[in-house]
Design a protein around this motif. Structure first.
Motif, short mmCIF file in Angstrom:
data_model
loop_
_atom_site.label_atom_id
_atom_site.label_comp_id
_atom_site.label_asym_id
_atom_site.label_seq_id
_atom_site.Cartn_x
_atom_site.Cartn_y
_atom_site.Cartn_z
N ASP A 4 -7.90 2.49 -8.08
CA ASP A 4 -7.40 1.70 -6.96
C ASP A 4 -6.43 2.50 -6.11
OD1 ASP A 4 -7.29 -1.25 -9.04
OD2 ASP A 4 -8.81 -0.54 -7.62
N LEU A 5 -5.68 3.40 -6.74
CA LEU A 5 -4.72 4.18 -5.97
C LEU A 5 -5.40 5.32 -5.21
CD1 LEU A 5 -1.83 4.50 -8.55
CD2 LEU A 5 -1.94 3.03 -6.56
N CYS A 6 -6.62 5.68 -5.60
CA CYS A 6 -7.31 6.78 -4.93
C CYS A 6 -8.66 6.30 -4.42
CB CYS A 6 -7.51 7.95 -5.89
SG CYS A 6 -6.02 8.44 -6.72
N PRO A 7 -8.68 5.37 -3.45
CA PRO A 7 -9.96 4.88 -2.95
C PRO A 7 -10.68 5.97 -2.17
CG PRO A 7 -8.19 4.06 -1.61
CD PRO A 7 -7.54 4.82 -2.72
N PRO A 8 -11.97 5.82 -1.99
CA PRO A 8 -12.71 6.88 -1.30
C PRO A 8 -12.37 7.01 0.17
CG PRO A 8 -14.16 5.04 -1.81
CD PRO A 8 -12.88 4.77 -2.49
N TYR A 9 -11.74 5.98 0.77
CA TYR A 9 -11.43 6.08 2.18
C TYR A 9 -10.04 6.64 2.44
CZ TYR A 9 -9.39 1.53 0.98
OH TYR A 9 -8.70 0.51 0.39
N ALA A 10 -9.36 7.14 1.40
CA ALA A 10 -8.02 7.71 1.60
C ALA A 10 -8.02 8.90 2.56
CB ALA A 10 -7.41 8.11 0.26
N ASN A 83 -9.25 13.75 -6.01
CA ASN A 83 -7.82 13.91 -6.27
C ASN A 83 -7.00 13.77 -4.99
OD1 ASN A 83 -5.60 14.23 -7.84
ND2 ASN A 83 -5.62 16.47 -7.78
N TYR A 84 -7.27 12.71 -4.22
CA TYR A 84 -6.49 12.44 -3.01
C TYR A 84 -6.16 10.96 -2.99
CZ TYR A 84 -4.97 12.87 1.81
OH TYR A 84 -4.23 12.89 2.95
N SER A 85 -4.87 10.65 -3.09
CA SER A 85 -4.48 9.24 -3.20
C SER A 85 -4.27 8.63 -1.83
CB SER A 85 -3.20 9.13 -4.03
OG SER A 85 -2.18 9.86 -3.40
N LEU A 86 -4.30 7.29 -1.79
CA LEU A 86 -4.07 6.58 -0.53
C LEU A 86 -2.64 6.81 -0.04
CD1 LEU A 86 -5.49 4.73 1.46
CD2 LEU A 86 -4.65 2.79 0.17
N ALA A 87 -1.70 6.91 -0.99
CA ALA A 87 -0.31 7.18 -0.61
C ALA A 87 -0.20 8.53 0.10
CB ALA A 87 0.58 7.16 -1.85
N ALA A 88 -0.90 9.52 -0.43
CA ALA A 88 -0.90 10.83 0.23
C ALA A 88 -1.47 10.73 1.63
CB ALA A 88 -1.69 11.84 -0.61
N GLY A 89 -2.52 9.92 1.77
CA GLY A 89 -3.12 9.75 3.10
C GLY A 89 -2.15 9.18 4.10
N PHE A 90 -1.42 8.14 3.68
CA PHE A 90 -0.47 7.53 4.60
C PHE A 90 0.70 8.45 4.90
CE2 PHE A 90 -2.58 3.86 5.47
CZ PHE A 90 -2.88 3.07 4.38
N ILE A 91 1.14 9.22 3.90
CA ILE A 91 2.23 10.16 4.15
C ILE A 91 1.79 11.22 5.15
CG2 ILE A 91 3.64 11.97 3.11
CD1 ILE A 91 3.85 10.29 0.64
N HIS A 92 0.56 11.71 5.00
CA HIS A 92 0.06 12.70 5.95
C HIS A 92 -0.08 12.11 7.33
CE1 HIS A 92 -1.69 15.36 2.54
NE2 HIS A 92 -0.51 15.81 2.94
N LEU A 93 -0.51 10.83 7.41
CA LEU A 93 -0.61 10.17 8.71
C LEU A 93 0.77 10.09 9.37
CD1 LEU A 93 -2.24 8.51 10.81
CD2 LEU A 93 -1.75 6.50 9.45
N GLU B 30 -8.25 -12.93 3.96
CA GLU B 30 -8.76 -11.75 3.26
C GLU B 30 -9.95 -11.13 3.97
OE1 GLU B 30 -8.47 -11.16 -0.65
OE2 GLU B 30 -6.46 -11.95 -0.46
N ALA B 31 -10.49 -11.83 4.98
CA ALA B 31 -11.62 -11.26 5.71
C ALA B 31 -11.20 -10.01 6.47
CB ALA B 31 -12.18 -12.30 6.67
N PHE B 32 -9.92 -9.93 6.84
CA PHE B 32 -9.44 -8.74 7.53
C PHE B 32 -9.10 -7.70 6.46
CE2 PHE B 32 -7.68 -6.25 10.81
CZ PHE B 32 -6.55 -5.65 10.30
N ASP B 33 -10.01 -6.79 6.24
CA ASP B 33 -9.86 -5.83 5.14
C ASP B 33 -10.23 -4.45 5.66
OD1 ASP B 33 -9.75 -4.44 2.79
OD2 ASP B 33 -10.89 -5.92 1.64
N VAL B 34 -9.21 -3.66 5.96
CA VAL B 34 -9.47 -2.33 6.52
C VAL B 34 -10.20 -1.47 5.52
CG1 VAL B 34 -8.38 -0.26 7.43
CG2 VAL B 34 -7.44 -2.49 7.97
N GLY B 35 -9.80 -1.56 4.25
CA GLY B 35 -10.43 -0.73 3.22
C GLY B 35 -11.91 -1.05 3.07
N ARG B 36 -12.24 -2.35 3.12
CA ARG B 36 -13.65 -2.72 2.98
C ARG B 36 -14.45 -2.22 4.17
NH1 ARG B 36 -15.38 -8.89 3.09
NH2 ARG B 36 -15.00 -8.42 5.28
N PHE B 37 -13.85 -2.31 5.38
CA PHE B 37 -14.54 -1.80 6.57
C PHE B 37 -14.82 -0.31 6.43
CE2 PHE B 37 -15.68 -0.93 10.81
CZ PHE B 37 -14.95 0.16 11.25
#
Lengths: 163, 210
Positions: A4-10, A83-93, B30-37
Motif C-alpha cells: 500500500d505504501l508503494c503503489p505502482p502509480y507512485a 522500490n519507490y514509495s508514494l511518500a518519495a513521489g510526493f517529496i520529489h513533487l 470515494e468515487a473521487f480516487d486519484v490512485g484508481r484513475f
C-alpha cells in the motif's frame, strides 16, 4: 502494508516533480533572457562598447535554468520502477515545485531588472554596480528554491522500504 | 471584471464545486480516487500523449520563433537587404528546437511495443508510461519556451544588424543563451527515459541450466 505504501502509480508524482523543476525554471530563464536581451540591441546602436557588460542579466537568467537542471537530474537519479514509495513521489513533487516556482520568480525579476538596467546604462554608467547588487538578490531567490529542493531530496532515502 | 474572467475562473470553479458537493452529499465521495484513475488508465495513453505533446509543443515553439524572427528580418530587409542572408542563422536556431522534438519523439516511440491487455498493467509498464508522458511534456514545453526566447532574441538581432553590421555577432550571444534552454530539456527528457524499459509482457522465467 508495504504494497500500500508503494503503489505502482507512485512514479507519476516523482516524474511530475522532475518536470516541474525543469519546466518552471525554463519559464523564468526564458523570460529573463528575452526581456533582458531586447534592450541590448538598442544599447548597441548608441554605445557598442557597453554590450559585453550588458550581457550579465542574460547570463544570470541562464543560471536559473541550470538550477532547475540540477534538481531535475538529482530527482531523476532516484526514480526506479521497483522500490519507490508514494511518500518519495510526493517529496520529489514538492522539491520540483519548490525549485521551479522560485525559478519563475527569479527569472521574472532578473528580466525586468535587466531591461531597466540596459535602458539606464546608455545614459549613466555608474548604475552597473547597483544593477549587480539587485541581480544578486534576485538570483538568490532561485538559489533558495534549489536549497529547499536539495534538502527535501535528501530526506527520501531510507524513508520506506518497498519489498 | 469582464466576461472572460467569469468564463475562465468563475464557471469552472462553480462546476467543480457542484460536482464535489454532489459526490459528498450522495455518499459517493470515494468515487473521487486519484490512485484508481492512475492505476486504471492504460500506460499506452500516457505514452502516446507524451510523444504527441513532445513533438507538437516543440514544433509550436519553433514556428512561433521563426515567425517572430522572420517578420523582423523581412521588415528590416526593406531598407537594408544585406541582412537577409546572415540572419538566417537565427531561423536555424529556432528550427533546431523542432529537431530536438523530432529526435525525442523517435527515441520515445521506440518504447511503444505491442503488449496484450492482460499483461499490460505491470509496475515497469506503468513506470515507462509515466516517464514517456512527463518526459514528453518537459521536452515539449522547454522547447516551446526556448523557441519563443530565441525568436524574440533573433528579432532583436535582425534589427540591430540592420542598424549596424558589427552588432550582429554580439547580440547572437543572447540567442545562444536562449537556445541552451532547449538543450536542457532534451537532456532531462533522455534522463527520464533512461531507467524505463520498453512496454513488455511479464518476463519469462529464466531458462533451466543443466
Amino acid at each position: 502494508m508495504s504494497a500500500d505504501l508503494c503503489p505502482p502509480y507512485a512514479p507519476f508524482f516523482g516524474f511530475a516533480g522532475v518536470a516541474s523543476a525543469m519546466i518552471f525554471s525554463t519559464v523564468g530563464a526564458a523570460f529573463g533572457t528575452a526581456k533582458a536581451g531586447i534592450g541590448i540591441a538598442g544599447l548597441g546602436t548608441f554605445k557598442p562598447e557597453l554590450i559585453m557588460k550588458s550581457l550579465v542579466p542574460v547570463v544570470m537568467a541562464g543560471i536559473i535554468a541550470v538550477y532547475g537542471l540540477v534538481v531535475s537530474v538529482l530527482i531523476v537519479g532516484n526514480l526506479n520502477p521497483s522500490n519507490y514509495s508514494l511518500a518519495a513521489g510526493f517529496i520529489h513533487l514538492g522539491a520540483g515545485i519548490s525549485c521551479g516556482t522560485t525559478g519563475i520568480a527569479a527569472g521574472y525579476a532578473i528580466g525586468h531588472v535587466g531591461d531597466s538596467f540596459v535602458r539606464a546604462y546608455v545614459h549613466e554608467q555608474r548604475v552597473f554596480v547597483a544593477m549587480i547588487l539587485i541581480l544578486i538578490f534576485a538570483e538568490v531567490l532561485g538559489l533558495y528554491g534549489l536549497i529547499v529542493a536539495l534538502l527535501m531530496n535528501t530526506r527520501v532515502t531510507g524513508l520506506v522500504d518497498c519489498i | 471584471m469582464g466576461y472572460t474572467t467569469y468564463a475562465s475562473f468563475g464557471l469552472p470553479t462553480f462546476l467543480v464545486v457542484i460536482v464535489v458537493l454532489y459526490l459528498l452529499f450522495t455518499d459517493s465521495g470515494e468515487a473521487f480516487d486519484v490512485g484508481r484513475f492512475l492505476e486504471e488508465t492504460s500506460p499506452f495513453v500516457w505514452g502516446s500523449l507524451g510523444i504527441g505533446l513532445c513533438i507538437g509543443l516543440s514544433v509550436l515553439g519553433a514556428g512561433w520563433g521563426i515567425f517572430l524572427t522572420g517578420s523582423s528580418i523581412l521588415g528590416g530587409g526593406v531598407r537594408t537587404p544585406r541582412i537577409s542572408t546572415k540572419n538566417l542563422i537565427s531561423i536555424i536556431f529556432c528550427e533546431v528546437v523542432a529537431i530536438y522534438g523530432v529526435i525525442m519523439g523517435i527515441v520515445y516511440s521506440a518504447k511503444l511495443q505491442s503488449v496484450p491487455e492482460a499483461d499490460l498493467y505491470t509496475k515497469e509498464n506503468y513506470f515507462t508510461g509515466f516517464a514517456l508522458f512527463w518526459g514528453g511534456l518537459t521536452v515539449g514545453i522547454c522547447n516551446l519556451l526556448c523557441g519563443l526566447c530565441v525568436g524574440v532574441a533573433g528579432s532583436t538581432a535582425a534589427l540591430a544588424d540592420a542598424s549596424d553590421p558589427t552588432l550582429f555577432v554580439k547580440v547572437l550571444v543572447v540567442e545562444v543563451f536562449g537556445s541552451v534552454l532547449g538543450l536542457f530539456g532534451l537532456i532531462i527528457g533522455l534522463l527520464m527515459i533512461g531507467n524505463a524499459r520498453e512496454f513488455q509482457g511479464p518476463t519469462a522465467p529464466p531458462a533451466i541450466r543443466i
